[in-house]
Design a protein around this motif. Sequence first.
Motif, short mmCIF file in Angstrom:
data_model
loop_
_atom_site.label_atom_id
_atom_site.label_comp_id
_atom_site.label_asym_id
_atom_site.label_seq_id
_atom_site.Cartn_x
_atom_site.Cartn_y
_atom_site.Cartn_z
N ASN A 46 0.81 -1.22 0.00
CA ASN A 46 0.00 0.00 0.00
C ASN A 46 0.84 1.28 0.00
OD1 ASN A 46 -2.49 -1.54 0.27
ND2 ASN A 46 -1.79 -1.96 2.34
N ASN A 59 0.10 -4.23 -7.08
CA ASN A 59 -1.30 -3.75 -6.95
C ASN A 59 -1.60 -2.57 -7.87
OD1 ASN A 59 -1.49 -5.63 -4.96
ND2 ASN A 59 -1.44 -4.20 -3.25
N ASN A 60 -1.31 -2.74 -9.16
CA ASN A 60 -1.57 -1.67 -10.15
C ASN A 60 -0.88 -0.35 -9.78
OD1 ASN A 60 -3.25 -3.39 -11.62
ND2 ASN A 60 -4.98 -2.91 -10.27
N ASP A 65 -0.16 0.75 -6.80
CA ASP A 65 -0.44 1.27 -5.45
C ASP A 65 0.57 0.78 -4.42
OD1 ASP A 65 -2.65 2.60 -6.34
OD2 ASP A 65 -4.05 0.96 -5.89
N HIS A 88 3.30 3.58 -2.63
CA HIS A 88 3.73 3.82 -4.00
C HIS A 88 5.26 3.76 -4.11
CE1 HIS A 88 3.74 5.64 -7.95
NE2 HIS A 88 2.41 5.56 -7.97
#
Length: 244
Positions: A33, A64-65, A67, A35
Amino acid sequence: GFLSSRVNELYVDDPDKDSGGKIEVNLNISLPNLHCELVGLDIQDEMGRHEVGHIDNSMKIPLNNGDGCRFEGHFSINKVPGNFHVSTHSATAQPQNPDMTHIIHKLSFGDKLQVHNVHGAFNALEGADKLSSNPLASHDYILKIVPTVYEDMSGKQRYSYQYTVANKEYVAYSHTGRIIPAIWFRYDLSPITVKYTERRQPLYRFITSICAIIGGTFTVAGILDSCIFTASEAWKKIQLGKMQ
């Protein structure tokens, strides 16, 4: 095997004298969580080293794309107490609510010892899972690093390090009152070195082992033989008794 034995020793020393007082570190950690732009590695120690955003030999892989981030780093530390930490300290702008939940895939020091039957804590933090922790918590992993030497039969030595770990979680505020969490790896070195030495057994030892095995086999065979003899004698007596 039959012709080898392992001797374990403990002594006080710095075994790897050619290392220039450095230890190689391998770190592989996922922060699902946070970046990648925000993730950085900082290194500090008692020799006065203070690096913010160490990037040599490191790689950030988006999760996570985008994230989240997986951070893989190979770096060296001095053989003095210090710490390295994964944080947002090196980011150009500090995020409002950085999420430090993480999972550690690998933290190891020195060479990998690919030796059978040397059980030890070479990757003690493997699988440490803090995904359900408070996102704003800081994490302290307190490590005691133990130098480990493995010497094979040819006398070649390999140097690695085992470690023990204790950990705690807490919420840390900066002087401005903001919460800036980090994942700290605080380390200290044990002055005791563990050494594993593979030794070739002397021939007489081998012959003694073989004799013991052969002797044992004969003894067992003798016991079985006498048991069978006693049983068959008893059987004969029973049969004789029936006939009378």
